[in-house]
Design a protein around this motif. Structure first.
Motif, PDB file in Angstrom:
ATOM      1  N   LEU A   1       0.742  -1.041   0.018  1.00 13.59           N
ATOM      2  CA  LEU A   1      -0.189   0.191  -0.087  1.00 13.59           C
ATOM      3  C   LEU A   1       0.893   1.442   0.589  1.00 13.59           C
ATOM      4  O   LEU A   1       0.834   2.230  -0.627  1.00 13.59           O
ATOM      5  N   LEU A   2       1.963   1.235   0.861  1.00 18.98           N
ATOM      6  CA  LEU A   2       3.089   2.622   0.739  1.00 18.98           C
ATOM      7  C   LEU A   2       3.629   2.470  -0.417  1.00 18.98           C
ATOM      8  O   LEU A   2       3.366   3.767  -1.287  1.00 18.98           O
ATOM      9  N   LYS A   3       3.702   1.218  -1.198  1.00 21.00           N
ATOM     10  CA  LYS A   3       3.977   1.738  -2.544  1.00 21.00           C
ATOM     11  C   LYS A   3       3.364   1.892  -3.912  1.00 21.00           C
ATOM     12  O   LYS A   3       3.705   2.681  -4.958  1.00 21.00           O
ATOM     13  N   VAL A   4       1.962   1.928  -3.250  1.00 26.31           N
ATOM     14  CA  VAL A   4       0.536   2.516  -4.115  1.00 26.31           C
ATOM     15  C   VAL A   4       0.954   3.941  -3.849  1.00 26.31           C
ATOM     16  O   VAL A   4       0.674   4.860  -4.976  1.00 26.31           O
ATOM     17  N   ILE A   5       0.725   4.414  -2.850  1.00 26.46           N
ATOM     18  CA  ILE A   5       0.404   6.047  -2.443  1.00 26.46           C
ATOM     19  C   ILE A   5       1.709   7.037  -2.686  1.00 26.46           C
ATOM     20  O   ILE A   5       1.742   7.774  -3.164  1.00 26.46           O
ATOM     21  N   GLY A   6       3.482   5.855  -2.784  1.00 22.52           N
ATOM     22  CA  GLY A   6       3.929   6.372  -3.230  1.00 22.52           C
ATOM     23  C   GLY A   6       4.093   6.876  -4.629  1.00 22.52           C
ATOM     24  O   GLY A   6       4.399   7.700  -5.516  1.00 22.52           O
ATOM     25  N   ASP A   7       3.418   5.876  -5.367  1.00 18.06           N
ATOM     26  CA  ASP A   7       3.653   5.992  -7.311  1.00 18.06           C
ATOM     27  C   ASP A   7       2.729   6.577  -7.683  1.00 18.06           C
ATOM     28  O   ASP A   7       2.616   7.404  -8.297  1.00 18.06           O
ATOM     29  N   LEU A   8       1.822   6.862  -6.165  1.00 14.13           N
ATOM     30  CA  LEU A   8       0.366   7.777  -7.022  1.00 14.13           C
ATOM     31  C   LEU A   8       0.544   9.559  -6.600  1.00 14.13           C
ATOM     32  O   LEU A   8       0.231  10.073  -7.323  1.00 14.13           O
ATOM     33  N   ARG A   9       2.002   9.470  -5.436  1.00 15.40           N
ATOM     34  CA  ARG A   9       2.446  11.029  -5.718  1.00 15.40           C
ATOM     35  C   ARG A   9       3.105  11.012  -6.216  1.00 15.40           C
ATOM     36  O   ARG A   9       4.235  12.419  -6.359  1.00 15.40           O
ATOM     37  N   ILE A  10       4.032  10.474  -7.551  1.00 15.99           N
ATOM     38  CA  ILE A  10       4.832  10.215  -8.722  1.00 15.99           C
ATOM     39  C   ILE A  10       4.188  11.920  -9.721  1.00 15.99           C
ATOM     40  O   ILE A  10       5.349  12.997  -9.928  1.00 15.99           O
ATOM     41  N   ASN A  11       3.510  11.123  -9.997  1.00 18.31           N
ATOM     42  CA  ASN A  11       3.307  12.297 -11.382  1.00 18.31           C
ATOM     43  C   ASN A  11       1.723  12.559 -10.677  1.00 18.31           C
ATOM     44  O   ASN A  11       0.551  12.818 -11.494  1.00 18.31           O
ATOM     45  N   PRO A  12       1.474  14.217  -9.623  1.00 14.61           N
ATOM     46  CA  PRO A  12       0.527  14.543  -9.056  1.00 14.61           C
ATOM     47  C   PRO A  12      -0.348  14.908 -10.516  1.00 14.61           C
ATOM     48  O   PRO A  12      -2.330  14.732  -9.870  1.00 14.61           O
ATOM     49  N   GLY A  13       0.125  15.603 -11.137  1.00 12.28           N
ATOM     50  CA  GLY A  13      -0.856  16.499 -12.111  1.00 12.28           C
ATOM     51  C   GLY A  13      -2.079  15.325 -12.942  1.00 12.28           C
ATOM     52  O   GLY A  13      -2.960  15.090 -13.471  1.00 12.28           O
ATOM     53  N   ARG A  14      -1.031  14.349 -13.500  1.00 14.53           N
ATOM     54  CA  ARG A  14      -1.848  12.757 -13.807  1.00 14.53           C
ATOM     55  C   ARG A  14      -3.065  12.227 -13.459  1.00 14.53           C
ATOM     56  O   ARG A  14      -3.945  12.344 -13.765  1.00 14.53           O
TER      57      ARG A  14
END
Lengths: 232, 790
Positions: free
Chosen positions: B5-18
């Motif tokens: 879940l941490l990875k998922v949240i981290g991934d979601l934060r990579i490209n906030p615009g998208r």
């Protein structure tokens, strides 16, 4: 008697339209447990293809690959993933840490996938491994906050997370300065000293004092296979 | 927290615009679909619930002999569920100075025991206040277009008399068609006041609910039985009126709105789905190498699948948290808007629990379903393929388009054309979605134009300016004498006809046919002929039907003789033509023929005023002067109406639908434009490395910007072209479909020039914005970043 890692008449070819490119040609290779092996060769010599065979990332077009009594080439994708997690630790040239997880998180994720380490022991193991590679103080940092050498140490720690008997490294020092390269090589030597089989793939010139064995590839075939004690 | 879940949240934060764009797209999709679901649920049951809770009667029967009826005995009749007297008269009421409109006056048997055709107080909470003798209640919808108010007297014209009737209170009658749309006022009085106002005795109209009836036919049979029962007591029935079985008079409007909501909502959802699946595919495309790493460090396919499934569920949950309350709010807002227009109350105070479950399930499951193909494709990739993934490959451009090669276009434009063709599947989906948006948007305007053309036809079909319809026929000269001194009258033509009591309903839900007797060569009629011709002379027994009458009589053949019953007399005439008239069923015949059959005194009952100055203000002044002339005359007038008002009444019925069509069509266009923006954005992202190469070999940011904008505009141009072509058959179908649904006529398909221009401009602007925003982003990436992009 069979070896720990055994390639029998392994060939791998790729076909595109009317052209067939043979990346590996009838490779016979035996590596014993605890050996420190370098596989060297120029670009296009077949090093990466051989590494892919070793790690189960790719299957031979012909021949068999047996590692630790498992016929790797017969495993399907899901069994291969589990086998790989338990038996092989991979270190990539560009470290390939998960950028959104901390260094500790990278190690925990690898343990989480394989599940062979009890969950209550994972954090302690992660810290022990990070201490072993000398970057425990960076455990909770993101990979981008670390230098190249530190990232590679983290990648090695991650590769060791599930205590695999084999460590395969693809150009592990290709992006590092000479001082860091020495440190990493010392780390690999220590791992061999602890009973791990370490196979390093590199295009760089290596000294046979650093490795137990150097296998040189040329045009997809073994051009030379020299051991530390062999004459130069 | 769980490391995956941490990875998922981290991934979601990579490209906030998208991620914001995905969440935005999901919110729009869920909001749209959710609002439609919520309002559909509320409206689908509340109009009917409003109608049903009035306990509507199945039939109304009038007779002058009901004084012979034993109502208590009738109530014990096994077929009768409920029955009571509810007298009814059509009068006129003053809404503003010199403005009179029809008044439907109901004489209520007992306000304290409203068991049938119940009315409520203004706020629909309880029974209405009981008006005292000489007072009346006004239905609340009438307040919107009149100066009437509780506590003030209303001026009512009954026959030749004008009476001031105090308005004791405001009531609510959800079983009636909205007064605002039919331009009439409903009022309720007790029996004594009814007789005083109308001059007619009370207890002449019974409203009845039968036991065990489920269809109009069963009601008809029960009513027939009742007529025979009355006969046995010497009671002669004058009329039987059976409304549509258990259906609100304006249910058709709601059905149209609900259908519009449903179909456009589905389309918006479909386009939103394309958008979301594209965006998620783009996110996964960027994760391909990482999928390879995950697999290399021991992750199985199902574990990778779980990670990305969790990612999508997190996106769905975030979107749901925002979209579901919005959907409930806007769904209710739309339901209140429609309820306000159709004059009913929103009774669904809280949505059923399963509706929330549907909305939550839609929030979580829809993104999963939409992204499933991309996730499956992404997780299926082998480690080797994943590790060697570097985005869009040059190899995907296999050959140059021959047409492009032959054109001597600027090099940049050629490159834009070639790039556009690189991802053919994505291009096809983008163009299809955008073209569909364009087609629906343009179709919205074309359907609107069809309706406007219909109104224009209505306007042109009758050339008079003001019509006065009398309750009783009378000698022509006597009727005309009151209007001799009025300004701005060019001439007055007089007509006659039967069933005048029905003629006050401009848009009628009743069946029946009106007979209109007029000079055969009148120039006040301008109908378009559907079949045959107009009347040829005064001496030939000929009739012309309008299309509604033709439909009612099952499209009789031109040239055949028809037998009509006019005022109890038989009349045989040849059907010579069918006229295109958007009106209740009517049959036209020459005045001379009518007089010979049923009107030997040559009486008239309609005066058709033609104004010299036809400007709206002058005609309105003429109408007011006519009202002034009628006031002291003693003429018993059914209504006075301007032709412009007649058109407005029809327009008011269609207005909400016209607005809704264009609003929903715009929604579809916006969703498809956002889809195109995302597709362009994905293209740019995949070619980040290529941008770096272009920069490295000397391309300026302006060149790169223009390249991407040109690509976007090529996609827009193709989509617009296809969309406009698609809108042609779609408009023909939609005009027929909505015409049948709303008005039971097939609308002629029309082409809206202004709609075409708006569509063209709007889609080009949307297309330009959809290309410009990601293109600007592309030029912000530095050469170093672009070249190191993996």
């Amino acid at each position: 008697m069979s070896s720990f890692i055994q390639f029998n008449q392994v060939s791998r070819w790729f076909e595109s339209s009317s052209v067939r490119f043979e990346a590996l040609k009838n490779i016979d290779l035996h590596i014993e447990q605890g050996e420190h092996v370098a596989i060297i060769g120029k670009s296009g010599s077949g090093k990466s293809t051989l590494l892919n065979m070793l790690t189960g990332i790719d299957h031979p077009s012909r021949g068999t690959v047996q590692i630790n009594f498992t016929d790797v080439h017969t495993l399907n994708e899901s069994r291969l993933a589990k086998w790989r997690g338990e038996n092989i630790g991979i270190v990539f040239q560009f470290f390939q840490l998960i950028p959104t997880l901390s260094i500790r998180g990278n190690l925990l994720l690898a343990m989480d996938f394989v599940g062979s380490i009890p969950s209550n022991a994972r954090n302690d193991r992660a810290e022990a491994l990070l201490a072993q590679v000398g970057i425990l103080q960076h455990a909770d940092k993101l990979p981008a906050a670390l230098s190249g050498g530190e990232q590679q140490r983290a990648a090695i720690a991650r590769a060791l997370a599930n205590d695999p008997p084999i460590l395969v490294a693809d150009e592990p020092t290709g992006n590092l300065d000479s001082k860091t390269t020495e440190d990493i090589q010392r780390l690999f030597a220590d791992l061999v000293g602890n009973g791990k089989t370490v196979i390093v793939v590199t295009h760089e010139t290596v000294l046979n004092t650093e490795y137990d064995r150097i296998i040189a590839l040329k045009d997809g075939a073994v051009a030379a296979d020299t051991s530390r004690n062999s004459p130069q | 927290m769980n490391i995956k879940l941490l990875k998922v949240i981290g991934d979601l934060r990579i490209n906030p615009g998208r991620i914001i764009l995905v969440i935005f797209a999901l919110i729009i999709g869920l909001w749209g679909v959710g609002s439609i679901l919520v309002s559909y649920t509320i409206l689908g049951r509340d109009l009917n619930e409003n109608f049903i809770r009035t306990i509507p009667p199945h039939a109304a029967i009038t007779s002058r002999d009901f004084n012979k009826l034993d109502l208590a005995a009738l109530r014990k009749h096994p077929e009768i569920e409920k029955v009571e007297f509810r007298d009814f008269a059509t009068l006129r009421i003053q809404t503003h100075q010199d403005e009179w409109i029809p008044l439907w006056l109901f004489g209520v048997e007992d306000f304290n025991n409203l068991d049938l055709a119940r009315i409520f107080d203004q706020n629909s909470n309880s029974r209405p206040i009981v008006p005292k003798d000489e007072d009346m209640l006004i239905e609340r919808d009438g307040l919107r277009f009149s100066e009437l108010k509780a506590g003030s007297p209303a001026r009512v014209r009954a026959g030749g008399r004008v009476i001031d009737v105090p308005v004791a209170g405001i009531s609510f009658d959800p079983a009636q068609a909205p007064g605002t749309q039919d331009h009439l006022i409903y009022a309720y009085v007790n029996k004594k006041t009814y007789t005083e106002i109308t001059g007619e005795p009370s207890n002449q109209r019974l409203i009845i609910r039968f036991n065990n009836v489920k269809t109009t036919q069963e009601v008809q049979a029960a009513a027939d039985g009742l007529v025979n029962y009355f006969k046995s007591f010497g009671i002669t029935v004058d009329t039987i009126k059976i409304p549509k079985f258990m259906e609100h008079p304006h249910q058709w409007q709601l059905n149209t709105l609900l259908f519009l909501e449903g179909s456009i909502g589905f389309l918006a959802f479909f386009l939103g789905a394309v958008l979301v699946s594209q965006l998620i595919a783009a996110i996964l495309a960027r994760q391909i190498r990482q999928i390879g790493i995950l697999k290399a460090i021991g992750a199985s396919r199902s574990q990778v699948f779980q990670i990305y499934l969790t990612m999508v569920l997190v996106l769905g949950a975030i979107s749901g948290v925002i979209a579901v309350p919005l959907a409930v709010k806007s769904g209710y807002a739309y339901a209140y808007f429609v309820a306000n227009i159709l004059n009913f109350e929103v009774l669904t105070a809280s949505l059923p629990h399963h509706m929330y479950l549907y909305l939550i399930a839609a929030s979580l499951l829809l993104p999963v379903l939409l992204s499933l193909p991309a996730i499956l494709k992404g997780t299926r990739i082998s480690v080797r393929e994943a590790l060697s993934e570097y985005g869009i490959q040059q190899a995907s451009v296999v050959k140059k388009s021959r047409i492009i090669a032959k054109l001597s276009l600027p090099r940049n434009l050629v490159l834009a054309f070639e790039n556009t063709m690189r991802r053919k599947k994505r291009l096809a989906v983008t163009v299809a979605a955008m073209a569909l948006g364009v087609a629906i948007f343009n179709t919205g305007f074309n359907v609107q134009q069809s309706l406007k053309d219909l109104l224009s036809d209505v306007n042109n079909s009758m050339k008079h300016d003001v019509q006065v319809v009398l309750i009783n026929q009378m000698p022509k000269e006597e009727a005309l004498k009151y209007f001799s001194g009025i300004d701005n009258i060019s001439r007055i033509e007089t007509w006659n006809g039967g069933r005048g009591a029905m003629q006050n309903m401009i848009v009628s839900t009743d069946s029946g046919v009106g007979i209109v007797a007029l000079p055969y060569n009148t120039d006040l009629i301008g109908f378009r002929s559907i079949k045959g011709r107009w009347l040829s002379g005064p001496s030939d027994p000929e009739i012309v039907m309008n299309q509604e009458a033709a439909k009612m009589y099952d499209n009789p053949a031109i040239g055949n003789s028809q037998l009509l019953s006019i005022r109890g007399k038989q009349y045989k005439a040849k059907l010579v033509g069918i006229a295109d008239e958007f009106e209740k069923p009517k049959i036209y015949m020459a005045q001379e023929q009518y007089d010979a059959v049923a009107n030997p005194e040559h009486y008239i009952n309609s005066l058709m005023f033609v104004a010299k100055d036809k400007s709206y203000d002058k005609v309105l002044a003429l109408k007011k002067n006519i009202e002034k002339a009628i006031a002291p005359s003693g003429l018993q007038v059914l209504y006075v109406i301007m032709q412009a008002e007649r058109v407005k009444i029809i327009y008011d019925h269609l207005k909400i639908i016209l607005v809704t069509i264009v609003f929903f069509a715009l929604l579809v266009l916006i969703v498809s434009a956002v889809g195109m923006a995302s597709a362009t954005s994905i293209n740019i992202m995949e070619r980040t490395r290529e941008i770096g190469v272009l920069r490295a070999i000397g391309a300026t940011p302006a060149i790169i910007y223009n390249l991407f904008v040109a690509e976007g505009m090529i996609v827009s141009a193709v989509s617009i072209l296809l969309g406009l072509l698609l809108s042609w058959p779609l408009s023909i179908f939609a005009s027929k479909f909505f015409g049948n649904l709303m008005l039971e006529v097939e609308l002629r398909s029309s082409f809206s020039k202004s709609g075409f221009v708006i569509t063209l401009i709007a889609t080009l602007v949307f297309g330009w914005l959809a290309s410009r925003i990601p293109a600007r982003k592309a030029i912000k990436v530095s050469t170093r970043e672009a070249l190191s992009y993996e």
